[in-house]
Design a protein around this motif. Structure first.
Motif, PDB file in Angstrom:
ATOM      1  N   ILE A  95       0.859  -1.177   0.000  1.00 41.38           N
ATOM      2  CA  ILE A  95       0.000   0.000   0.000  1.00 41.38           C
ATOM      3  C   ILE A  95       0.898   1.230   0.000  1.00 41.38           C
ATOM      4  O   ILE A  95       1.963   1.236   0.612  1.00 41.38           O
ATOM      5  CB  ILE A  95      -0.970  -0.003   1.202  1.00 41.38           C
ATOM      6  CG1 ILE A  95      -2.068   1.050   1.013  1.00 41.38           C
ATOM      7  CG2 ILE A  95      -0.213   0.155   2.526  1.00 41.38           C
ATOM      8  CD1 ILE A  95      -3.253   0.858   1.955  1.00 41.38           C
ATOM      9  N   GLU A  96       0.482   2.282  -0.713  1.00 45.06           N
ATOM     10  CA  GLU A  96       1.288   3.497  -0.818  1.00 45.06           C
ATOM     11  C   GLU A  96       0.793   4.555   0.164  1.00 45.06           C
ATOM     12  O   GLU A  96      -0.407   4.680   0.405  1.00 45.06           O
ATOM     13  CB  GLU A  96       1.242   4.063  -2.238  1.00 45.06           C
ATOM     14  CG  GLU A  96       2.154   5.266  -2.416  1.00 45.06           C
ATOM     15  CD  GLU A  96       2.239   5.755  -3.854  1.00 45.06           C
ATOM     16  OE1 GLU A  96       3.230   6.422  -4.187  1.00 45.06           O
ATOM     17  OE2 GLU A  96       1.312   5.476  -4.651  1.00 45.06           O
ATOM     18  N   ILE A  97       1.736   5.323   0.711  1.00 46.77           N
ATOM     19  CA  ILE A  97       1.399   6.437   1.598  1.00 46.77           C
ATOM     20  C   ILE A  97       1.917   7.742   1.012  1.00 46.77           C
ATOM     21  O   ILE A  97       2.792   7.760   0.151  1.00 46.77           O
ATOM     22  CB  ILE A  97       1.986   6.259   3.012  1.00 46.77           C
ATOM     23  CG1 ILE A  97       3.524   6.246   2.988  1.00 46.77           C
ATOM     24  CG2 ILE A  97       1.412   5.018   3.678  1.00 46.77           C
ATOM     25  CD1 ILE A  97       4.173   6.385   4.355  1.00 46.77           C
ATOM     26  N   GLY A  98       1.350   8.841   1.510  1.00 42.44           N
ATOM     27  CA  GLY A  98       1.816  10.180   1.185  1.00 42.44           C
ATOM     28  C   GLY A  98       1.697  11.042   2.428  1.00 42.44           C
ATOM     29  O   GLY A  98       0.959  10.702   3.360  1.00 42.44           O
ATOM     30  N   TYR A  99       2.418  12.152   2.449  1.00 43.42           N
ATOM     31  CA  TYR A  99       2.377  13.037   3.614  1.00 43.42           C
ATOM     32  C   TYR A  99       2.811  14.438   3.220  1.00 43.42           C
ATOM     33  O   TYR A  99       3.524  14.631   2.237  1.00 43.42           O
ATOM     34  CB  TYR A  99       3.267  12.503   4.754  1.00 43.42           C
ATOM     35  CG  TYR A  99       4.681  12.190   4.340  1.00 43.42           C
ATOM     36  CD1 TYR A  99       5.697  13.136   4.434  1.00 43.42           C
ATOM     37  CD2 TYR A  99       5.000  10.937   3.833  1.00 43.42           C
ATOM     38  CE1 TYR A  99       6.993  12.843   4.036  1.00 43.42           C
ATOM     39  CE2 TYR A  99       6.289  10.633   3.438  1.00 43.42           C
ATOM     40  CZ  TYR A  99       7.283  11.590   3.549  1.00 43.42           C
ATOM     41  OH  TYR A  99       8.562  11.306   3.150  1.00 43.42           O
ATOM     42  N   VAL A 129       4.861  -1.227   2.695  1.00 40.31           N
ATOM     43  CA  VAL A 129       4.375   0.143   2.538  1.00 40.31           C
ATOM     44  C   VAL A 129       5.324   0.834   1.574  1.00 40.31           C
ATOM     45  O   VAL A 129       6.546   0.729   1.716  1.00 40.31           O
ATOM     46  CB  VAL A 129       4.332   0.891   3.891  1.00 40.31           C
ATOM     47  CG1 VAL A 129       3.853   2.316   3.706  1.00 40.31           C
ATOM     48  CG2 VAL A 129       3.441   0.143   4.887  1.00 40.31           C
ATOM     49  N   THR A 130       4.762   1.532   0.588  1.00 39.33           N
ATOM     50  CA  THR A 130       5.583   2.241  -0.389  1.00 39.33           C
ATOM     51  C   THR A 130       5.285   3.732  -0.340  1.00 39.33           C
ATOM     52  O   THR A 130       4.257   4.156   0.202  1.00 39.33           O
ATOM     53  CB  THR A 130       5.326   1.725  -1.827  1.00 39.33           C
ATOM     54  OG1 THR A 130       3.972   2.011  -2.191  1.00 39.33           O
ATOM     55  CG2 THR A 130       5.595   0.233  -1.933  1.00 39.33           C
ATOM     56  N   ALA A 131       6.186   4.520  -0.895  1.00 39.35           N
ATOM     57  CA  ALA A 131       6.014   5.971  -1.017  1.00 39.35           C
ATOM     58  C   ALA A 131       6.779   6.429  -2.242  1.00 39.35           C
ATOM     59  O   ALA A 131       7.784   5.821  -2.620  1.00 39.35           O
ATOM     60  CB  ALA A 131       6.530   6.683   0.235  1.00 39.35           C
ATOM     61  N   SER A 132       6.299   7.495  -2.857  1.00 41.47           N
ATOM     62  CA  SER A 132       6.997   8.120  -3.985  1.00 41.47           C
ATOM     63  C   SER A 132       7.262   9.562  -3.620  1.00 41.47           C
ATOM     64  O   SER A 132       6.367  10.259  -3.129  1.00 41.47           O
ATOM     65  CB  SER A 132       6.135   8.066  -5.249  1.00 41.47           C
ATOM     66  OG  SER A 132       5.879   6.731  -5.622  1.00 41.47           O
ATOM     67  N   LEU A 164      11.287   9.221  -6.900  1.00 35.44           N
ATOM     68  CA  LEU A 164      11.971   8.056  -6.350  1.00 35.44           C
ATOM     69  C   LEU A 164      10.912   7.214  -5.654  1.00 35.44           C
ATOM     70  O   LEU A 164      10.038   7.754  -4.967  1.00 35.44           O
ATOM     71  CB  LEU A 164      13.048   8.465  -5.345  1.00 35.44           C
ATOM     72  CG  LEU A 164      14.166   9.365  -5.876  1.00 35.44           C
ATOM     73  CD1 LEU A 164      15.173   9.651  -4.762  1.00 35.44           C
ATOM     74  CD2 LEU A 164      14.858   8.754  -7.080  1.00 35.44           C
ATOM     75  N   VAL A 165      10.983   5.909  -5.826  1.00 31.01           N
ATOM     76  CA  VAL A 165      10.031   4.990  -5.200  1.00 31.01           C
ATOM     77  C   VAL A 165      10.741   4.309  -4.035  1.00 31.01           C
ATOM     78  O   VAL A 165      11.871   3.832  -4.171  1.00 31.01           O
ATOM     79  CB  VAL A 165       9.522   3.946  -6.229  1.00 31.01           C
ATOM     80  CG1 VAL A 165       8.569   2.963  -5.560  1.00 31.01           C
ATOM     81  CG2 VAL A 165       8.856   4.644  -7.406  1.00 31.01           C
ATOM     82  N   TRP A 166      10.057   4.281  -2.892  1.00 31.43           N
ATOM     83  CA  TRP A 166      10.612   3.748  -1.651  1.00 31.43           C
ATOM     84  C   TRP A 166       9.734   2.618  -1.144  1.00 31.43           C
ATOM     85  O   TRP A 166       8.509   2.654  -1.321  1.00 31.43           O
ATOM     86  CB  TRP A 166      10.655   4.852  -0.591  1.00 31.43           C
ATOM     87  CG  TRP A 166      11.454   6.048  -1.012  1.00 31.43           C
ATOM     88  CD1 TRP A 166      11.037   7.096  -1.784  1.00 31.43           C
ATOM     89  CD2 TRP A 166      12.812   6.316  -0.683  1.00 31.43           C
ATOM     90  NE1 TRP A 166      12.059   8.004  -1.943  1.00 31.43           N
ATOM     91  CE2 TRP A 166      13.170   7.547  -1.282  1.00 31.43           C
ATOM     92  CE3 TRP A 166      13.768   5.648   0.074  1.00 31.43           C
ATOM     93  CZ2 TRP A 166      14.427   8.104  -1.147  1.00 31.43           C
ATOM     94  CZ3 TRP A 166      15.028   6.202   0.196  1.00 31.43           C
ATOM     95  CH2 TRP A 166      15.350   7.430  -0.404  1.00 31.43           C
TER      96      TRP A 166
END
Length: 169
Positions: A95-99, A129-132, A164-166
Motif C-alpha cells: 500500500i502506498e502512503i503520502g504526507y 508500505v511504499t512511497a513516492s 523516487l520509489v521507496w
C-alpha cells in the motif's frame, strides 16, 4: 467503521474527516473541535502541498477518509501536517502512503510516518508500505530513510516530474 486515533510522543494523528476537509476548503485560518482531541488550530499553510487533493478526498463516500490522518502537535493543539494512504492494497500486499508537513526540521513527519507505517503493517493483508517522492525532495528522503524505507525504483508523472520509489517491509 472503526475510527482509530494514533498517538505518538508529541503528536495525535486524528482521522481526516469530511467536516474538516470542508472547513479547510472554506477557510484558510480556523479552529475546529475534533473528537477525542478537542479544539485544534489550523493555520493558513495547512495542509501544505496536499491542499489540491482535498476536493478528491471530500468526494469519497467513506467518512472519515480511510487510513488518512491530521497530525496535531499535542503541546500547541495545532495541526502540523496530513498523511495517509494513497492507494488500495495491491495484489502483492503493498500500500502506498503520502504526507505533507509544514514545519520542516522538527521531526514531526518522521514521527507521524513511523506511527502510520506501524499501524498499516499491523494489518494481516499488508506486507509492504511504499512511497513516492520528488527526486529533489531531500527532506522527504530522510523521513523515509529514518523509518526504514529503502529506494527501490524510479518513476515519472506529468504533474510531479521525476520520482523516487521507496519501500518498507
Amino acid at each position: 467503521m472503526l475510527v482509530t486515533v494514533l498517538m505518538t510522543e508529541r503528536l495525535v494523528l486524528a482521522p481526516l474527516t469530511h467536516a474538516l476537509i470542508q472547513k479547510r476548503l472554506e477557510n484558510d485560518d480556523f479552529e475546529l473541535d475534533i473528537v477525542d482531541v478537542g479544539a485544534v488550530r489550523f493555520e493558513p499553510n495547512w495542509p501544505g502541498n496536499a491542499l489540491g487533493m482535498l476536493p478528491r478526498l471530500l468526494a469519497a463516500e467513506t467518512d472519515p477518509v480511510p487510513d488518512s490522518y491530521t497530525a496535531i502537535e499535542r503541546a500547541s493543539s495545532s495541526a502540523v501536517g496530513v498523511l495517509g494512504t494513497t492507494s488500495e492494497v495491491d495484489a502483492n500486499g503493498a500500500i502506498e502512503i503520502g504526507y505533507a508537513f509544514g514545519l520542516p526540521g522538527h521531526g514531526f513527519a518522521t514521527e507521524a510516518v513511523r506511527a502510520l507505517v506501524a499501524h498499516l503493517l499491523a494489518s494481516a493483508s499488508i506486507v509492504a508500505v511504499t512511497a513516492s517522492t520528488p527526486a529533489t525532495a531531500v527532506a522527504s528522503h530522510r523521513v523515509l530513510q529514518k523509518n526504514g524505507f529503502r529506494q527501490t525504483g524510479t518513476a515519472s508523472k506529468d504533474e510531479e516530474g521525476d520520482l523516487l520509489v521507496w519501500t518498507h517491509n
